[in-house]
Enzyme design. Structure first.
Site, mmCIF file in Angstrom:
data_model
loop_
_atom_site.group_PDB
_atom_site.id
_atom_site.type_symbol
_atom_site.label_atom_id
_atom_site.label_comp_id
_atom_site.label_asym_id
_atom_site.label_seq_id
_atom_site.Cartn_x
_atom_site.Cartn_y
_atom_site.Cartn_z
ATOM 1 N N HIS A 149 0.940 -1.102 -0.091
ATOM 2 C CA HIS A 149 0.098 -0.050 -0.002
ATOM 3 C C HIS A 149 0.937 1.393 -0.109
ATOM 4 O O HIS A 149 0.454 2.113 -0.758
ATOM 5 C CB HIS A 149 -0.931 -0.037 1.323
ATOM 6 C CG HIS A 149 -1.944 1.157 1.417
ATOM 7 N ND1 HIS A 149 -3.283 1.129 1.073
ATOM 8 C CD2 HIS A 149 -1.495 2.339 1.849
ATOM 9 C CE1 HIS A 149 -3.647 2.164 1.309
ATOM 10 N NE2 HIS A 149 -2.913 3.026 1.786
ATOM 11 N N GLU A 150 1.833 1.181 0.834
ATOM 12 C CA GLU A 150 2.947 2.438 1.062
ATOM 13 C C GLU A 150 3.463 2.647 -0.207
ATOM 14 O O GLU A 150 3.845 3.699 -0.779
ATOM 15 C CB GLU A 150 3.515 2.588 2.329
ATOM 16 C CG GLU A 150 2.875 2.320 3.564
ATOM 17 C CD GLU A 150 1.632 3.651 3.790
ATOM 18 O OE1 GLU A 150 1.917 4.671 3.063
ATOM 19 O OE2 GLU A 150 0.689 3.303 4.144
ATOM 20 N N ASN A 206 16.175 0.075 -15.407
ATOM 21 C CA ASN A 206 17.465 -0.628 -15.426
ATOM 22 C C ASN A 206 17.252 -1.830 -14.277
ATOM 23 O O ASN A 206 16.656 -1.804 -13.372
ATOM 24 C CB ASN A 206 18.764 0.067 -14.881
ATOM 25 C CG ASN A 206 18.661 0.538 -13.463
ATOM 26 O OD1 ASN A 206 17.978 1.160 -12.838
ATOM 27 N ND2 ASN A 206 19.554 -0.260 -12.541
#
EC number: 3.4.24.-
Length: 401
Positions: A149-150, A206
């Protein structure tokens, strides 16, 4: 609608080089047991990766630091204060020592209020690419949901409105959750794509080296890690025909990965050096096909009969040779080729390479498939033994190609 270049950027696989800090309180809470903490973090990363897979993002754990002596900055119950301190510590201490795309503080402190996590929104590849999560529950899956979530907030994803749905739920970006979240909603995917196109974070393009990954290799997580040759997900999900999903090794050279679809197609075999099946290749032009009724041409087996069936239906077949002799007239519809706007009549040997004539089965008519200019025999069509049509002439199959 997006430009092709925008679509390419959205579709590109993305990799977050991820660094996790476990603070001193969490270390003490797990009875100073570093191996147990590591396993817990590795399990969380694996769970987070499963959730991010539909977004084409891989979370690559390139660093795990456990603060066993003391915290390197003061971790406070005020979530926003701790987030700011963590951001400054990453900028001044961690980044000069170890490059990363995003860092997380996993804390044992009880954050103020109901918060169990906090993040800077839309901040990936910037100085604010950090978030804090409280290890608030023994259930790993709940804390992993908060991590997802964060990190979602870091990726520009807002809380879900009531209208946002995901099946099965609950959705990851719900403001309040009691059960482990299952997946991102359509709203979340839209937010994420808008953020990507607006901010164009480059650091996630990358791919980290497998030697940079500190978590143990997991066969089936779509990421080639130490000891693996390929990783195409679970055996049920694997789309790579030359990767053995169970072992994450290449299939041996010579294993068939794409069968021949018809007699003008060739089977493809694994090389033993790649997870992907070689490019689809065709039988050489001029190879006999359909029980010698035709010769292969650019992957097809063109015959006069098949042309009649394709144009008029299964009750039709090619007309007898007498109909094709009309092509020697060179008039409106019956000719072999055009030269400078003039219809050139067929030579006797070329009549089957001019206008196409079809016959309804069990009749003797010379039907012309409807077309104002007439339908011509397709290039590569067999017009005799060892002979094919080329530019309105019936030529030797050996010299045609």
């Amino acid at each position: 609608t997006n430009t092709p270049e925008q679509d390419r950027y959205l579709q590109a696989e993305k990799y977050i080089e991820f660094y996790v800090i476990v603070d001193n309180r969490m270390y003490r809470y797990y009875n100073y047991d570093k191996p147990a903490i590591k396993i817990r973090v590795y399990e969380m990363i694996n769970a987070v990766n499963t959730k991010f897979r539909p977004l084409k993002i891989h979370i690559a754990l390139i660093g795990l630091e456990i603060w066993s002596n003391e915290d390197k900055f003061e971790v406070k119950p005020a979530a926003s204060v701790t987030l700011k301190s963590f951001r400054e510590w990453r900028q001044t201490v961690l980044l000069p020592r170890k490059r990363n795309d995003n860092a997380q503080l996993l804390t044992g402190i009880n954050l103020n209020g109901t918060a169990v996590g906090i993040a800077y929104p839309g901040s990936l590849c910037t100085q604010r690419s950090v978030f804090v999560v409280q290890d608030y529950n023994r259930r790993m899956s709940l804390v992993a949901s908060t991590m997802t979530h964060e990190l979602g907030h870091n990726l520009g994803i807002h809380h879900d409105e009531a209208s946002c749905i995901c099946i099965p739920g609950p959705c990851i970006m719900l403001k309040k959750r009691t059960a482990p979240a299952f997946q991102f909603s359509s709203c979340s995917i839209r937010d994420y794509q808008e953020y990507l196109l607006r901010d164009r974070p480059q650091c996630i393009l990358n791919k980290p080296l497998s030697t940079d990954i500190v978590s143990p290799a997991i066969c089936g997580n779509y990421f080639v890690e130490e000891g693996e040759e390929c990783d195409c997900g679970s055996p049920a999900a694997c789309q790579s025909a030359c990767c053995d999903a169970a072992t994450c090794k290449f299939n041996g050279a010579g294993a068939e990965c794409r069968a021949a679809k018809h007699d003008c197609d060739l089977p493809e075999l694994c090389t033993g050096q790649s997870a992907e099946c070689p490019t689809d290749s065709l039988q050489r032009n001029g190879h006999p096909c359909q029980n010698n009724q035709g010769y292969c041409y650019n992957g097809k087996c063109p015959t006069l009969t098949n042309q009649c069936i394709a144009l008029l239906g299964p009750h039709f077949t090619v007309s007898p040779k007498g109909c094709f002799d009309l092509n020697m007239r060179g008039d409106d519809g019956s000719f072999c080729r055009m030269e400078d706007g003039t219809k050139i009549p067929c030579a006797a040997k070329d009549v089957k390479c001019g206008r196409l004539y079809c016959t309804e089965k069990n009749t003797m008519s010379c039907l012309i498939p409807p077309n104002p200019d007439g339908i011509m025999a397709e290039p590569g069509t067999k017009c005799g033994d060892g002979m094919v049509c080329s530019k309105g002439q019936c030529v030797d199959v050996q010299t045609a190609y």
